[in-house]
Design a protein around this motif. Structure first.
Motif, mmCIF file in Angstrom:
data_model
loop_
_atom_site.group_PDB
_atom_site.id
_atom_site.type_symbol
_atom_site.label_atom_id
_atom_site.label_comp_id
_atom_site.label_asym_id
_atom_site.label_seq_id
_atom_site.Cartn_x
_atom_site.Cartn_y
_atom_site.Cartn_z
ATOM 1 N N LEU A 2 0.830 -1.237 -0.120
ATOM 2 C CA LEU A 2 0.049 -0.132 -0.068
ATOM 3 C C LEU A 2 0.985 1.336 -0.177
ATOM 4 O O LEU A 2 1.966 1.394 0.410
ATOM 5 C CB LEU A 2 -1.024 0.035 1.239
ATOM 6 C CG LEU A 2 -1.944 -1.367 1.419
ATOM 7 C CD1 LEU A 2 -2.802 -0.908 2.602
ATOM 8 C CD2 LEU A 2 -2.672 -1.123 0.140
ATOM 9 N N GLN A 3 0.333 2.425 -0.432
ATOM 10 C CA GLN A 3 1.030 3.561 -0.506
ATOM 11 C C GLN A 3 0.609 4.302 0.845
ATOM 12 O O GLN A 3 -0.252 4.367 1.533
ATOM 13 C CB GLN A 3 0.571 4.263 -1.716
ATOM 14 C CG GLN A 3 0.888 3.805 -3.026
ATOM 15 C CD GLN A 3 0.127 4.656 -4.076
ATOM 16 O OE1 GLN A 3 0.655 5.775 -4.656
ATOM 17 N NE2 GLN A 3 -1.159 4.219 -4.493
ATOM 18 N N TYR A 6 -1.810 7.132 1.280
ATOM 19 C CA TYR A 6 -3.227 6.397 1.078
ATOM 20 C C TYR A 6 -3.440 5.898 2.451
ATOM 21 O O TYR A 6 -4.523 6.234 3.182
ATOM 22 C CB TYR A 6 -3.079 5.301 0.340
ATOM 23 C CG TYR A 6 -4.392 4.602 0.221
ATOM 24 C CD1 TYR A 6 -5.610 4.998 -0.441
ATOM 25 C CD2 TYR A 6 -4.467 3.294 0.704
ATOM 26 C CE1 TYR A 6 -6.765 4.364 -0.238
ATOM 27 C CE2 TYR A 6 -5.637 2.601 0.636
ATOM 28 C CZ TYR A 6 -6.726 3.156 -0.010
ATOM 29 O OH TYR A 6 -7.832 2.430 0.139
ATOM 30 N N ARG A 8 -1.877 6.930 5.754
ATOM 31 C CA ARG A 8 -2.244 8.245 6.348
ATOM 32 C C ARG A 8 -3.631 8.622 6.277
ATOM 33 O O ARG A 8 -3.956 9.022 7.173
ATOM 34 C CB ARG A 8 -1.230 9.147 5.786
ATOM 35 C CG ARG A 8 -0.362 9.633 6.779
ATOM 36 C CD ARG A 8 0.627 11.045 6.330
ATOM 37 N NE ARG A 8 1.656 10.705 5.664
ATOM 38 C CZ ARG A 8 2.437 11.279 4.566
ATOM 39 N NH1 ARG A 8 1.725 12.045 3.943
ATOM 40 N NH2 ARG A 8 3.361 10.655 4.099
ATOM 41 N N GLU A 9 -4.016 8.603 4.978
ATOM 42 C CA GLU A 9 -5.456 9.530 4.900
ATOM 43 C C GLU A 9 -6.795 8.649 5.080
ATOM 44 O O GLU A 9 -7.854 9.090 5.211
ATOM 45 C CB GLU A 9 -5.525 9.893 3.486
ATOM 46 C CG GLU A 9 -4.525 11.527 3.369
ATOM 47 C CD GLU A 9 -4.217 11.838 2.305
ATOM 48 O OE1 GLU A 9 -4.808 11.168 1.025
ATOM 49 O OE2 GLU A 9 -3.191 12.383 1.938
ATOM 50 N N ASN A 10 -6.530 7.121 5.018
ATOM 51 C CA ASN A 10 -7.748 6.496 5.056
ATOM 52 C C ASN A 10 -7.474 5.396 6.101
ATOM 53 O O ASN A 10 -7.904 4.115 6.016
ATOM 54 C CB ASN A 10 -7.882 5.879 3.867
ATOM 55 C CG ASN A 10 -8.150 6.687 2.560
ATOM 56 O OD1 ASN A 10 -8.987 7.334 2.530
ATOM 57 N ND2 ASN A 10 -6.968 7.126 1.734
ATOM 58 N N ILE A 14 -9.308 1.346 5.923
ATOM 59 C CA ILE A 14 -8.308 0.281 5.608
ATOM 60 C C ILE A 14 -8.604 -0.582 6.690
ATOM 61 O O ILE A 14 -8.690 -1.958 6.458
ATOM 62 C CB ILE A 14 -6.861 0.677 5.684
ATOM 63 C CG1 ILE A 14 -6.492 1.660 4.424
ATOM 64 C CG2 ILE A 14 -5.974 -0.441 5.696
ATOM 65 C CD1 ILE A 14 -5.430 2.358 4.232
ATOM 66 N N ASN A 109 -3.531 -6.377 0.636
ATOM 67 C CA ASN A 109 -4.198 -5.192 -0.246
ATOM 68 C C ASN A 109 -5.610 -5.118 0.384
ATOM 69 O O ASN A 109 -6.170 -6.222 0.846
ATOM 70 C CB ASN A 109 -4.308 -5.860 -1.791
ATOM 71 C CG ASN A 109 -4.297 -4.422 -2.739
ATOM 72 O OD1 ASN A 109 -4.558 -3.494 -2.076
ATOM 73 N ND2 ASN A 109 -4.286 -4.849 -3.931
ATOM 74 N N GLU A 359 -5.064 -3.619 -8.615
ATOM 75 C CA GLU A 359 -4.836 -2.114 -8.550
ATOM 76 C C GLU A 359 -3.385 -1.767 -8.233
ATOM 77 O O GLU A 359 -2.447 -2.022 -9.139
ATOM 78 C CB GLU A 359 -5.732 -1.590 -7.363
ATOM 79 C CG GLU A 359 -7.297 -1.983 -7.782
ATOM 80 C CD GLU A 359 -8.326 -1.254 -6.794
ATOM 81 O OE1 GLU A 359 -7.960 -0.988 -5.710
ATOM 82 O OE2 GLU A 359 -9.626 -1.103 -7.377
ATOM 83 N N THR A 360 -3.309 -0.784 -7.485
ATOM 84 C CA THR A 360 -1.908 -0.234 -7.141
ATOM 85 C C THR A 360 -0.732 -1.088 -6.313
ATOM 86 O O THR A 360 0.334 -0.865 -6.245
ATOM 87 C CB THR A 360 -1.626 1.048 -6.857
ATOM 88 O OG1 THR A 360 -2.192 1.198 -5.434
ATOM 89 C CG2 THR A 360 -2.581 2.053 -7.628
ATOM 90 N N ASN A 364 2.984 -0.438 -7.202
ATOM 91 C CA ASN A 364 3.730 0.172 -6.033
ATOM 92 C C ASN A 364 5.143 -0.369 -5.869
ATOM 93 O O ASN A 364 6.282 0.104 -5.795
ATOM 94 C CB ASN A 364 2.948 0.434 -4.580
ATOM 95 C CG ASN A 364 3.740 1.339 -3.627
ATOM 96 O OD1 ASN A 364 4.545 2.182 -4.062
ATOM 97 N ND2 ASN A 364 3.309 1.171 -2.526
ATOM 98 N N GLN A 378 1.892 8.500 -11.957
ATOM 99 C CA GLN A 378 0.977 7.688 -11.106
ATOM 100 C C GLN A 378 1.009 6.213 -11.373
ATOM 101 O O GLN A 378 1.473 6.271 -12.440
ATOM 102 C CB GLN A 378 -0.480 8.299 -11.309
ATOM 103 C CG GLN A 378 -0.858 9.921 -11.218
ATOM 104 C CD GLN A 378 -0.785 10.491 -9.983
ATOM 105 O OE1 GLN A 378 -0.716 9.556 -8.903
ATOM 106 N NE2 GLN A 378 -0.757 11.630 -9.753
#
Length: 423
Positions: A2-3, A6, A8-10, A14, A109, A359-360, A364, A378
């Motif tokens: 994971l990024q 991402y 940090r903000e979610n 998660i 993930n 996905e990423t 990543n 991106q």
RNA sequence: GGAGAGUUGGCUGAGUGGCUUAAAGCGGCACCCUGCUAAGGUGUUUUACUCGUAAGGGUAACGAGAGUUCGAAUCUCUCACUCUCCGCCA
């Protein structure tokens, strides 16, 4: 993986979604946020020290040039403290960065919202089924008896040469294998996939890129002399084509297909489902891999599912599609559909394809990016699917199509085998 | 396996201690000029992390890692990879 922004903000989202996998990631996520905070704070301090140290070094250079050796030497004294400071900050930074990396490896993930709750494959949800169950004649046999009756596969010979799980295909059995290679590849290239023939051995970096390492090391055969691993699936080399690259946005989606042999140690597998072709250490598979724009990955997943349906229709095999539950979902996947064919003599559903959107998560690790409309790099989305794995397809073909006269080959496949019945 | 030469930005290729993130050329992009399938001019052209609403700033990166130095693409060490020749060989 994971990024970090991402996470940090979610954070809450998660943790909530990971519960579908039956894990409580609260502690790990908190540690990640803490390590990230420490890392950033340390970097700021370090950058400041380095900046002033750089400035001083420049000044010293100027002074020497102007012949002011004494002043320069005086300034040198000052830099020694900065140097010590930067050294210890650098060490601290490396420690935090490493800690962060190790923590990130632990987090799987985040499942898609459509992923059902559940503990094991028994909780997977059937979403589609098609095809008639065949009516077998009296005395119908499981495939491991059919293969010996018709001299298609010699399991014992494989044991002699290598060990259990390495069958020797012979005569028409070998011919069917060759037919399947061409049948599957012809179909996937017709769907716009580029055909690729990748290496079967991969280095460590590639194993990391797609997520086999560091965790699933024990599932791969390791050639220790050269520190290379035999691929468990063509997904690994084919996806790693795009490691450390910025792909052209106009090239998306990138679609590759590859036939390869796959090698899996299957450590820890046991039980009745390992009989015959049901579970092997070496098997053949055609894989399809897509690299897409983030907004398109779910469409690509659907497209892949639709594609695999057509393969099973052409092979005239009854099959069903299941949506994997949280407990059965792979570490790197957001959403996975499994295809299972019905193998009549065993009266069993056999998994023949697994189609996933990462996905990423892989991107990543791979550092595979495209440039968005602002020209900023991106992460892309990656997906893959089996199209298809051979052994269980073969098992179902043999079992379902057996008649007292012999084993019938479906019309579409007979074009490739050159025969339509095995007597 | 033996011997030698290399590894610099999208590419070619300069750079042997400070003014070099990096000359020059090619390619790409933008604009300008030009009456036409062309030519010319000017500018621009890496990535990661980080600070900032942004504009913009800081740090790092010349195969990887470590070292010397106030300062490293440049010096030292270790490793990886590539190429050439020889040997072996599908």
């Amino acid at each position: 993986m994971l990024q970090v922004p991402y996470i940090r903000e979610n954070k809450e989202l998660i943790i909530e979604r990971l519960k579908v996998r039956n894990i409580d990631a609260t502690e790990t996520i908190n540690k990640i946020i803490e390590a990230d905070k420490n890392r950033r704070e340390t970097q700021q301090k370090l950058d400041e020290v380095l900046a002033s140290s750089n400035a001083k070094a420049k000044e010293i250079g100027m002074l020497f040039k102007e012949g002011k050796g004494a002043e320069a030497n005086a300034l040198k004294q000052e830099t020694s403290q900065l140097k010590e400071e930067s050294k210890s900050l650098q060490e601290a930074f490396n420690t935090y960065a490493e800690e962060l990396k190790q923590l990130l490896y632990l987090v799987p993930n985040v499942p898609h919202e459509s992923v059902p709750e559940g503990k094991s494959d028994e909780d997977n949800v059937e979403i589609f089924a098609e095809g008639e169950f065949p009516k077998l004649h009296e005395g119908a046999l499981p495939h491991w008896e059919l293969t010996s009756k018709y001299d298609l596969i010699d399991f014992e010979l494989g044991v002699k040469i290598t060990g259990a799980g390495f069958p020797v295909y012979t005569g028409k059995g070998a011919r069917i294998q060759r037919a399947l290679v061409n049948f599957f590849l012809d179909n996937s290239t017709a769907m716009g996939y580029r055909e690729v023939q990748p290496p079967l051995l991969i280095n460590e970096a590639s194993g990391f890129g797609t997520g086999q390492l560091p965790d699933k090391e024990g599932q791969m055969y390791h050639a220790t002399t050269d520190d290379l691993y035999l691929i468990p699936t063509a997904e690994v080399p084919v996806t790693n084509i795009y490691r450390n690259t910025i792909v052209k946005t106009e090239d998306l989606p990138i679609k590759n297909t590859a036939y390869s042999q796959c090698f899996r140690r299957e450590a820890g597998s046991y039980g009745s489902d390992v009989r015959g072709l049901n579970r092997l250490h070496q098997f053949d598979k055609v894989e399809v891999v897509q690299i897409t724009h983030p907004s398109e990955s779910m469409n690509a997943l659907d497209e892949m599912v639709e594609y695999v349906k057509t393969l099973l229709q052409k092979l005239e095999l009854p099959y069903r599609i299941v949506r994997l539950c949280g407990g059965d979902l792979g570490f790197t996947s957001v959403l996975t559909y499994d295809f299972e064919v019905y193998s009549a003599a065993q009266d069993k559903w056999l998994e023949v394809s697994s189609i996933s959107n990462f996905e990423t998560f892989q991107a990543n690790r791979l550092k595979c990016r495209y440039k968005d409309e602002n020209g900023k790099p991106q992460l892309v989305h990656t997906l893959n699917g089996s199209a298809l794995a051979f052994p269980r397809i073969l098992a179902a073909l043999l079992e379902n199509n057996q008649t007292p006269e012999g084993i019938k080959i479906p019309k579409e496949l007979a074009k490739y085998t050159g025969f339509d019945i095995i007597k």
